[in-house]
Design a protein around this motif. Sequence first.
Motif, PDB file in Angstrom:
ATOM      1  N   VAL A 332      -0.111  -1.295  -1.711  1.00 39.00           N
ATOM      2  CA  VAL A 332      -1.431  -1.804  -2.054  1.00 39.00           C
ATOM      3  C   VAL A 332      -2.519  -0.991  -1.351  1.00 39.00           C
ATOM      4  O   VAL A 332      -3.489  -0.575  -1.960  1.00 39.00           O
ATOM      5  CB  VAL A 332      -1.561  -3.297  -1.686  1.00 39.00           C
ATOM      6  N   SER A 333      -2.372  -0.771  -0.053  1.00 40.63           N
ATOM      7  CA  SER A 333      -3.368   0.016   0.683  1.00 40.63           C
ATOM      8  C   SER A 333      -2.670   0.818   1.763  1.00 40.63           C
ATOM      9  O   SER A 333      -1.534   0.551   2.131  1.00 40.63           O
ATOM     10  CB  SER A 333      -4.438  -0.892   1.301  1.00 40.63           C
ATOM     11  N   PRO A 376      -7.614   0.604  -0.810  1.00 38.36           N
ATOM     12  CA  PRO A 376      -6.591   0.485  -1.849  1.00 38.36           C
ATOM     13  C   PRO A 376      -6.101   1.848  -2.326  1.00 38.36           C
ATOM     14  O   PRO A 376      -6.857   2.829  -2.341  1.00 38.36           O
ATOM     15  CB  PRO A 376      -7.315  -0.252  -2.980  1.00 38.36           C
ATOM     16  N   ASP A 381      -7.245  -2.526  -7.090  1.00 36.75           N
ATOM     17  CA  ASP A 381      -8.469  -3.147  -6.603  1.00 36.75           C
ATOM     18  C   ASP A 381      -8.074  -4.322  -5.718  1.00 36.75           C
ATOM     19  O   ASP A 381      -7.078  -5.004  -6.003  1.00 36.75           O
ATOM     20  CB  ASP A 381      -9.331  -3.661  -7.758  1.00 36.75           C
ATOM     21  N   LEU A 382      -8.844  -4.563  -4.677  1.00 40.24           N
ATOM     22  CA  LEU A 382      -8.584  -5.746  -3.859  1.00 40.24           C
ATOM     23  C   LEU A 382      -9.887  -6.380  -3.424  1.00 40.24           C
ATOM     24  O   LEU A 382     -10.935  -5.740  -3.355  1.00 40.24           O
ATOM     25  CB  LEU A 382      -7.681  -5.424  -2.663  1.00 40.24           C
ATOM     26  N   ARG A 383      -9.799  -7.665  -3.170  1.00 35.83           N
ATOM     27  CA  ARG A 383     -10.943  -8.416  -2.671  1.00 35.83           C
ATOM     28  C   ARG A 383     -10.432  -9.541  -1.793  1.00 35.83           C
ATOM     29  O   ARG A 383      -9.249  -9.898  -1.829  1.00 35.83           O
ATOM     30  CB  ARG A 383     -11.784  -8.960  -3.824  1.00 35.83           C
ATOM     31  N   VAL A 400      -6.374 -12.509   0.588  1.00 30.75           N
ATOM     32  CA  VAL A 400      -6.387 -11.183  -0.029  1.00 30.75           C
ATOM     33  C   VAL A 400      -5.884 -11.303  -1.457  1.00 30.75           C
ATOM     34  O   VAL A 400      -4.816 -11.871  -1.715  1.00 30.75           O
ATOM     35  CB  VAL A 400      -5.505 -10.207   0.767  1.00 30.75           C
ATOM     36  N   CYS A 401      -6.666 -10.775  -2.406  1.00 30.25           N
ATOM     37  CA  CYS A 401      -6.295 -10.774  -3.820  1.00 30.25           C
ATOM     38  C   CYS A 401      -6.217  -9.335  -4.316  1.00 30.25           C
ATOM     39  O   CYS A 401      -7.025  -8.487  -3.913  1.00 30.25           O
ATOM     40  CB  CYS A 401      -7.296 -11.557  -4.654  1.00 30.25           C
ATOM     41  N   VAL A 402      -5.269  -9.067  -5.208  1.00 27.14           N
ATOM     42  CA  VAL A 402      -4.976  -7.706  -5.640  1.00 27.14           C
ATOM     43  C   VAL A 402      -4.796  -7.669  -7.152  1.00 27.14           C
ATOM     44  O   VAL A 402      -4.258  -8.610  -7.750  1.00 27.14           O
ATOM     45  CB  VAL A 402      -3.671  -7.195  -4.968  1.00 27.14           C
ATOM     46  N   TRP A 426      -5.702 -11.346 -11.262  1.00 23.34           N
ATOM     47  CA  TRP A 426      -5.695 -11.112  -9.812  1.00 23.34           C
ATOM     48  C   TRP A 426      -4.513 -11.853  -9.176  1.00 23.34           C
ATOM     49  O   TRP A 426      -4.323 -13.047  -9.401  1.00 23.34           O
ATOM     50  CB  TRP A 426      -6.990 -11.604  -9.170  1.00 23.34           C
ATOM     51  N   THR A 429      -2.278 -13.174  -2.948  1.00 22.24           N
ATOM     52  CA  THR A 429      -1.135 -12.702  -2.160  1.00 22.24           C
ATOM     53  C   THR A 429      -0.611 -13.725  -1.167  1.00 22.24           C
ATOM     54  O   THR A 429       0.524 -13.627  -0.708  1.00 22.24           O
ATOM     55  CB  THR A 429      -1.511 -11.432  -1.382  1.00 22.24           C
TER      56      THR A 429
END
Length: 559
Positions: A332-333, A376, A381-383, A400-402, A426, A429
């Motif tokens: 993810v990142s 990311p 994309d993440l928020r 954390v959402c991905v 989304w 997680t």
Amino acid sequence: MSAYTTPEEYFGAATVPEAVERAARGGRGITLLDVSLAETPLPYSLLARSARRVATALAGLGVRPGDRVALISRTDARLLLSLFGVWRAGAVPTVLAPPHRLSGLPGLVADLRHRLDQVDARCVVVADPFGEFLAKRLGRQVTTCGELTARRADLAPPITTDPDEPAYLQFTSGTTGPSKAVVLTHRQLLTNAVVCCERLLLDGAGSVHASWAPLYHDLGLVAVVSCAAAGVGLVLQSPEAFLASPDSWVDAMSRYRATSTVSPGFAYGLAATGMRDRPRALDLSALRVCGDGSEPTRREAVEAFTEQGARYGLRPEAVTPMYGLAEATLSVSMGSLSEPLLWDHVRRDALSSRGVAEVVPAHVPGARSLAVVGHPVPGVDLRVVGACGEPLPDRAVGEVCVRGPSLMLGYWQDPVATAEAVRDGWLRTGDLGYLTPAGLVVCGRVKDMIIVGGANLYPEDYEHVASRADGARATCAAFSEPGAERMVVVVEPVDGGDPARVAERVMDRLREELGHAPDRVVVVGRGSIPRTSSGKVQRERCRARYFGGELPVVADLPR
């Protein structure tokens, strides 16, 4: 969704069998190592050719495209040939953990039966030593890796595989609840493999990746698929060989001039201890990326590995944290590859009481040091969102959402759990974190949070501090009492330690460093705290065992 490189563009293929056939044209392959570093070479050309024969043998056993096939074996050549043969047959594999010790066999068999029923496995392929034992107990068609790979049947015509059909079922780690089977397509698997190749700099004949991560964990599986698809060299150990001799991992990276590796953080601590206590001729100058795939990343382990590795040519910027999860295939990142690992030093009480990451100097009492796991990877994309799903500003703690092209299709035949996890594209997680200009910081799990007196207490803090108490082992578990605002910390003692004294030292250290002591410290027998395949503590499972009277308690100290 941000721009990313597709598997067709990078590998020239969008399915695992096609990618391996292309890699077979090159001269690279996998080098399997045992605990003494004795080699078993497995060229990709042999892997591709043998996979065709295994596919034919599976067809003879009644396996059809789309059928689920479970594999239960330690990491060796036969397991790899069987795994890629399942893909070649158009079936859907899932790799499950093999037995590790006889004392745990009854529980393991029950767990295997549950997982096989969960995915309705058509066939089970097991390591040769377990064949007769498991054939009598699993209630499924069982064959061994040896039987499957030894067959010399004629090659059946190749099966056309749809890139967007299921390619793999990855069971989640089960850190906060029952394990679920994540469904990944060929395109999703290879799209994440592209990311791994790009970020681990697996970009040519000089690239060599070293891994000991088990194939039943996403970290190990994606490493093998990435290297095979790209046709780059892979030095592969079994987790059993690594655990029997942690020094062998570092020795292998030196001998084969590894350019990258990814491992759970505890392995770096073991490697640092080995380099310090057993100096030897090593050369780690080829390493460009040493990924730490655990959350949270432990500062002491990373700094010890960097310090000891520097004596053997390791560059400090090579060590970088990563964040990922099975529901996103893996990556993810990832942190920066051009500067040393970044730490975010924040005020622990502000994080707990107000959910805000206030920056403080590292040496201030009550500071918590958290690794910045970076931005990311391409395509992702993440928020970070609040309780109502609203996006939060930088330094506000939330879930954390991905979203991205490697996001799972869902959980196998579990639409309710899928709908709960994925909303409007989304993935929620279940991880707690916050954003900074330097990237994401992960600080805990939503379901693991312990609420006492209105304050959010992070079990990771208590486990980390408890593990540093004199006489306590590194494996600890912190969790709340059901229906009450009370915390229990479970620890294991080092060999020969007095359990009662260990409990006292742990309680004193927690009270001194964290300001809020748990309601009780429990000392249990060594190896009793359950962990996932990657070494993470299964807090929910430990909690259930403790309150169910199933943990072997040797000392119990109330506050």
